[in-house]
Scaffold this motif. Structure first.
Motif, PDB file in Angstrom:
ATOM      1  N   ASP A 264       0.817  -1.210   0.000  1.00  0.00           N
ATOM      2  CA  ASP A 264       0.000   0.000   0.000  1.00  0.00           C
ATOM      3  C   ASP A 264       0.852   1.262   0.000  1.00  0.00           C
ATOM      4  OD1 ASP A 264      -2.200  -1.642   0.107  1.00  0.00           O
ATOM      5  OD2 ASP A 264      -2.523  -1.395   2.265  1.00  0.00           O
ATOM      6  N   VAL A 265       2.112   1.115   0.375  1.00  0.00           N
ATOM      7  CA  VAL A 265       3.017   2.259   0.477  1.00  0.00           C
ATOM      8  C   VAL A 265       3.922   2.369  -0.749  1.00  0.00           C
ATOM      9  CG1 VAL A 265       4.689   3.413   2.007  1.00  0.00           C
ATOM     10  CG2 VAL A 265       2.956   1.917   2.971  1.00  0.00           C
ATOM     11  N   LEU A 266       3.962   1.336  -1.590  1.00  0.00           N
ATOM     12  CA  LEU A 266       4.932   1.281  -2.688  1.00  0.00           C
ATOM     13  C   LEU A 266       4.444   2.062  -3.913  1.00  0.00           C
ATOM     14  CD1 LEU A 266       6.144  -2.427  -2.571  1.00  0.00           C
ATOM     15  CD2 LEU A 266       6.973  -0.429  -1.302  1.00  0.00           C
ATOM     16  N   TRP A 267       5.437   2.568  -4.669  1.00  0.00           N
ATOM     17  CA  TRP A 267       5.170   3.295  -5.920  1.00  0.00           C
ATOM     18  C   TRP A 267       5.282   2.348  -7.098  1.00  0.00           C
ATOM     19  CZ3 TRP A 267       7.148   4.134 -10.663  1.00  0.00           C
ATOM     20  CH2 TRP A 267       6.671   5.241 -11.393  1.00  0.00           C
ATOM     21  N   SER A 268       4.354   2.452  -8.046  1.00  0.00           N
ATOM     22  CA  SER A 268       4.430   1.748  -9.325  1.00  0.00           C
ATOM     23  C   SER A 268       3.596   2.537 -10.324  1.00  0.00           C
ATOM     24  CB  SER A 268       3.884   0.321  -9.201  1.00  0.00           C
ATOM     25  OG  SER A 268       2.479   0.343  -8.997  1.00  0.00           O
ATOM     26  N   PRO A 269       3.740   2.285 -11.629  1.00  0.00           N
ATOM     27  CA  PRO A 269       2.889   2.996 -12.594  1.00  0.00           C
ATOM     28  C   PRO A 269       1.403   2.755 -12.363  1.00  0.00           C
ATOM     29  CG  PRO A 269       4.771   2.057 -13.717  1.00  0.00           C
ATOM     30  CD  PRO A 269       4.800   1.514 -12.309  1.00  0.00           C
ATOM     31  N   GLU A 270       1.055   1.559 -11.897  1.00  0.00           N
ATOM     32  CA  GLU A 270      -0.352   1.249 -11.655  1.00  0.00           C
ATOM     33  C   GLU A 270      -0.866   1.888 -10.366  1.00  0.00           C
ATOM     34  OE1 GLU A 270       1.375  -1.057 -14.559  1.00  0.00           O
ATOM     35  OE2 GLU A 270       2.029  -1.014 -12.464  1.00  0.00           O
ATOM     36  N   ARG A 271       0.046   2.137  -9.436  1.00  0.00           N
ATOM     37  CA  ARG A 271      -0.341   2.728  -8.153  1.00  0.00           C
ATOM     38  C   ARG A 271       0.766   3.687  -7.714  1.00  0.00           C
ATOM     39  NH1 ARG A 271      -2.732  -0.761  -3.076  1.00  0.00           N
ATOM     40  NH2 ARG A 271      -3.369   1.019  -1.796  1.00  0.00           N
ATOM     41  N   PRO A 272       0.784   4.895  -8.271  1.00  0.00           N
ATOM     42  CA  PRO A 272       1.897   5.823  -8.031  1.00  0.00           C
ATOM     43  C   PRO A 272       1.789   6.535  -6.675  1.00  0.00           C
ATOM     44  CG  PRO A 272       0.348   6.795  -9.556  1.00  0.00           C
ATOM     45  CD  PRO A 272      -0.143   5.401  -9.299  1.00  0.00           C
ATOM     46  N   THR A 273       2.048   5.792  -5.622  1.00  0.00           N
ATOM     47  CA  THR A 273       1.935   6.316  -4.261  1.00  0.00           C
ATOM     48  C   THR A 273       3.139   7.184  -3.932  1.00  0.00           C
ATOM     49  OG1 THR A 273       0.701   4.354  -3.586  1.00  0.00           O
ATOM     50  CG2 THR A 273       1.696   5.686  -1.831  1.00  0.00           C
ATOM     51  N   GLY A 349      -1.447   3.441 -23.445  1.00  0.00           N
ATOM     52  CA  GLY A 349      -1.208   2.105 -22.917  1.00  0.00           C
ATOM     53  C   GLY A 349       0.216   1.796 -22.548  1.00  0.00           C
ATOM     54  N   PHE A 350       1.103   2.784 -22.615  1.00  0.00           N
ATOM     55  CA  PHE A 350       2.500   2.557 -22.280  1.00  0.00           C
ATOM     56  C   PHE A 350       2.722   2.710 -20.776  1.00  0.00           C
ATOM     57  CE2 PHE A 350       2.547   4.007 -26.701  1.00  0.00           C
ATOM     58  CZ  PHE A 350       3.256   2.976 -27.298  1.00  0.00           C
ATOM     59  N   THR A 351       3.651   1.947 -20.256  1.00  0.00           N
ATOM     60  CA  THR A 351       4.035   2.054 -18.847  1.00  0.00           C
ATOM     61  C   THR A 351       5.373   2.749 -18.674  1.00  0.00           C
ATOM     62  OG1 THR A 351       5.190  -0.084 -18.888  1.00  0.00           O
ATOM     63  CG2 THR A 351       2.842  -0.104 -18.317  1.00  0.00           C
ATOM     64  N   THR A 352       6.072   2.976 -19.794  1.00  0.00           N
ATOM     65  CA  THR A 352       7.451   3.469 -19.741  1.00  0.00           C
ATOM     66  C   THR A 352       7.675   4.459 -20.872  1.00  0.00           C
ATOM     67  OG1 THR A 352       8.171   1.318 -18.876  1.00  0.00           O
ATOM     68  CG2 THR A 352       9.879   2.757 -19.775  1.00  0.00           C
ATOM     69  N   GLY A 372       2.247   8.169 -12.693  1.00  0.00           N
ATOM     70  CA  GLY A 372       2.706   6.794 -12.797  1.00  0.00           C
ATOM     71  C   GLY A 372       3.213   6.422 -14.176  1.00  0.00           C
ATOM     72  N   LEU A 373       4.488   6.675 -14.426  1.00  0.00           N
ATOM     73  CA  LEU A 373       5.116   6.333 -15.702  1.00  0.00           C
ATOM     74  C   LEU A 373       6.604   6.158 -15.460  1.00  0.00           C
ATOM     75  CD1 LEU A 373       4.504   6.084 -18.823  1.00  0.00           C
ATOM     76  CD2 LEU A 373       5.238   8.476 -18.990  1.00  0.00           C
ATOM     77  N   LEU A 374       7.139   4.983 -15.782  1.00  0.00           N
ATOM     78  CA  LEU A 374       8.573   4.759 -15.649  1.00  0.00           C
ATOM     79  C   LEU A 374       9.325   5.547 -16.713  1.00  0.00           C
ATOM     80  CD1 LEU A 374       8.597   0.914 -14.990  1.00  0.00           C
ATOM     81  CD2 LEU A 374       9.190   2.694 -13.343  1.00  0.00           C
ATOM     82  N   VAL A 375      10.522   6.016 -16.357  1.00  0.00           N
ATOM     83  CA  VAL A 375      11.318   6.868 -17.246  1.00  0.00           C
ATOM     84  C   VAL A 375      12.705   6.279 -17.421  1.00  0.00           C
ATOM     85  CG1 VAL A 375      12.335   9.165 -17.558  1.00  0.00           C
ATOM     86  CG2 VAL A 375      10.067   8.937 -16.500  1.00  0.00           C
TER      87      VAL A 375
END
Length: 612
Positions: A264-273, A349-352, A372-375
């Motif tokens: 619940d605390v972690l960052w990801s493109p799907e859940r950019p916390t 639809g891109f994650t990066t 939420g987008l990886l670079v």
């Protein structure tokens, strides 16, 4: 312009020029400035630095080559001058008071800048993509800024990315972006103040390390207080005695210790916390320096042939972005355009995103963090190998990592692309040493991310094995990367463009060959050009044919057993390079929903091609 005190930094509106070190007192200095080209380089001799009026007008922060600047001249101009008067009301907008320091900030000036305030030289900076600042001496009720910029279009040892060295843009190179191209702004700060924050979160130890840098050595009794929040929930609070101008505090975040709830605390493109932070510096005898900041808990790695995000395999679905606009070039048309760019990439639809040959505006990175987008961040290349070019690359790349290393969205650092500037790296030990040095320098500055030494081919040591292949026959593309044996054959032979895939020592070659494989450039499909000079790597006849070709092409890369991910070329048409999924104005060539369905393989979500 002002930001409300104690605003959560993760909720800012995207206009503040430095989104991870936010104060509530600042004033933007964009707009009309006086301007002059100085082709004879006679301005200093004529005393322009002392405040002589300049005859032209330019809109800052747009480069003079762009239409948005009001100048729009793309030819060779090596020396540029700017002049502006700062008014009493602009100083007052910063809340400046006696005992405080007034700072003049430049987000980026390409390439070499000298700045005078009321005729007094206050700063020199070299490097076209990184920020710098100067103290305004005796600002009084107003003062005059003069900026001299040198950007030599023929200096191939200058990190320039895709800015053309020829007078007219050609092939994959674009009109130049000279001079001021990111915000100029004022900020009032206490005498001893925070100059830099660096966040290093660790999800395994449930801690975050914060490095704090001050403008001067602190007096006895100086304290710093760090408060972390997730929304309205207080996560941690810690106070420490500060006795040096550089100090590090380690803050434990107990919310990460619950193994069943820590995601619940972690960052990801799907859940950019994002974790909001307040850092307060208390120095006896002066006002408190209060900073709003943020960071994200996430872990980047690789293993078993996969890219790993938060210790789990994560497929890279990337798109190449030039970060270039037709009317403003490398400068964004405005802060809103940076948010819109990130939203567009996600909607497709891109994650990066692989930002190509450009160090993006920090406000773009704010939106990749927040939405939420990886670079993949890539250093703009030089076009020669020399001692001068090497020194410039090492210095500016160090500044880039210092500026951006706290952004959770950045996953991969890319010091070199396709052997640009090191075009004999396969055979020249000196060039191999530079590539190797940049890789290890990056690792020394940031151990939390992956590094690709030379994206595309001729890798020395890399944490990902990246390949550029513009083969547009889907059958052949699948044959090349469909199985482990096929990929190993590619590594043992010549790369798609005729270069070797692996160079350097036997140990480097063996290590890199075992890393996850990413097809980091492919596609490049363009509709038959209607204008002379427009081109792509593969031409199709119409929008309908583009859709059909993309269906087959993405099916091929999704059908491989070995790829850890891919990056499609490219997001937008850019100048004469018309191989974007959208045109230069960010209008998709086929419906957004259809592009998203194609790259995800969701063929049941077919959307009819609409009327063009």
């Amino acid at each position: 312009m002002r930001v409300e005190p104690f605003l959560a930094a993760s909720e800012q509106d995207g206009t503040y020029p430095r989104p991870q070190l936010v104060r509530d007192r600042w004033a933007e200095l964009g707009g009309a400035w006086e301007f002059e080209f100085d082709d004879a380089d006679a301005g200093r001799e004529r005393g322009w630095h002392a405040g002589q009026s300049l005859s032209r007008r330019i809109i800052v922060p747009f480069p003079p080559e762009s239409e948005a600047s009001g100048i729009g001249e793309t030819g060779y101009h090596r020396v540029l001058w700017y002049r502006r008067t700062v008014t009493t009301s602009e100083i007052e907008a910063t809340g400046h008071a006696d005992g405080n320091t007034l700072l003049l900030h430049f987000g980026a000036v390409d390439y070499r800048a000298d700045v005078w305030v009321n005729g007094l030289h206050v700063v020199h900076h070299e490097g076209g993509h990184t920020p710098f600042a100067a103290t305004v001496p005796r600002p009084g009720k107003g003062f005059e800024i003069v900026v001299r910029v040198e950007d030599d279009p023929l200096d191939l040892g200058q990190p320039r990315g895709k800015q053309d060295w020829a007078e007219q843009r050609h092939v994959v190179w674009y009109d130049r972006t000279s001079g001021i191209w990111q915000p100029v702004w004022l900020e009032s700060v206490p005498g001893v103040h925070i100059t830099h924050l660096a966040w290093r979160p660790d999800i395994i130890t449930a801690e975050v390390r914060l490095a704090i840098e001050l403008s001067a050595h602190p007096v006895v009794g100086t304290n710093a207080r760090v408060t972390l929040r997730l929304g309205s929930k207080l996560l941690a609070e810690q106070t420490l005695l500060v006795s040096e101008s550089r100090t590090t505090v380690v803050v434990t975040v107990d919310a990460l210790r619950n193994g069943q709830a820590h995601e619940d605390v972690l960052w990801s493109p799907e859940r950019p916390t994002l974790i909001d932070a307040t850092v307060e510096l208390e120095v006896p005898g002066q006002e408190r320096d209060t900073i709003a900041s943020y960071f994200g808990f996430r872990q980047i790695g690789e293993g078993a042939g996969r890219f790993l995000l938060n210790e789990r395999p994560y497929d890279i679905r990337g798109v190449l972005s030039q970060g270039y606009w037709p009317h403003s070039h490398l400068a964004a048309p405005g802060p809103g355009a940076l948010r819109a760019e990130v939203e567009l990439i996600r909607e497709l639809g891109f994650t990066t995103v692989r930002v190509h040959q450009k160090i993006e505006d920090p406000r773009f990175l704010y939106w990749t963090d927040r939405l939420g987008l990886l670079v993949w961040e890539e250093m703009p290349s030089t076009y020669e190998f020399s001692a001068t070019a090497s020194a410039r690359l090492l210095a500016e790349w160090t500044e880039v990592i210092r500026r951006d290393a706290s952004h959770p969205s950045i996953a991969v650092w890319v010091p070199f692309n396709e052997s640009w500037g090191v075009h004999h790296v396969a055979k020249d030990p000196a060039q191999q040493s530079l590539v190797r040095a940049m890789y290890h320098l990056t690792k020394s500055l940031d151990t939390s991310r992956l590094v690709v030494s030379n994206d595309g081919w001729e890798h020395t040591c890399s944490d990902l094995l990246t390949i550029h292949d513009y083969e547009n026959d889907p059958v052949q593309l699948l044959a090349s990367y469909g199985t482990g044996d096929a990929v190993r054959g590619c590594l043992d032979e010549i790369a798609p463009n005729g270069r070797r895939m692996l160079v350097g020592t036997d140990e480097e070659r063996t290590r890199t060959a075992a890393r996850p494989v990413v097809l980091s450039e492919f596609g490049g499909v363009s509709i038959e050009p209607s204008e002379e000079g427009a081109w792509g790597y593969q031409l199709v006849e119409s929008h309908e044919h583009l859709e059909q070709h993309l269906v087959s092409l993405f099916a091929a890369v999704r059908g491989t057993e070995t790829l850890a991910g891919w990056c499609y070329t490219q997001l937008t048409d850019t100048a004469q390079e018309t191989n974007g999924l959208t045109d230069e104005h960010r209008v998709p060539k086929i419906p957004v929903e259809r592009i998203r369905a194609i790259l995800r393989g969701e063929d049941h979500l077919r959307v009819p091609v609409d009327q063009r």
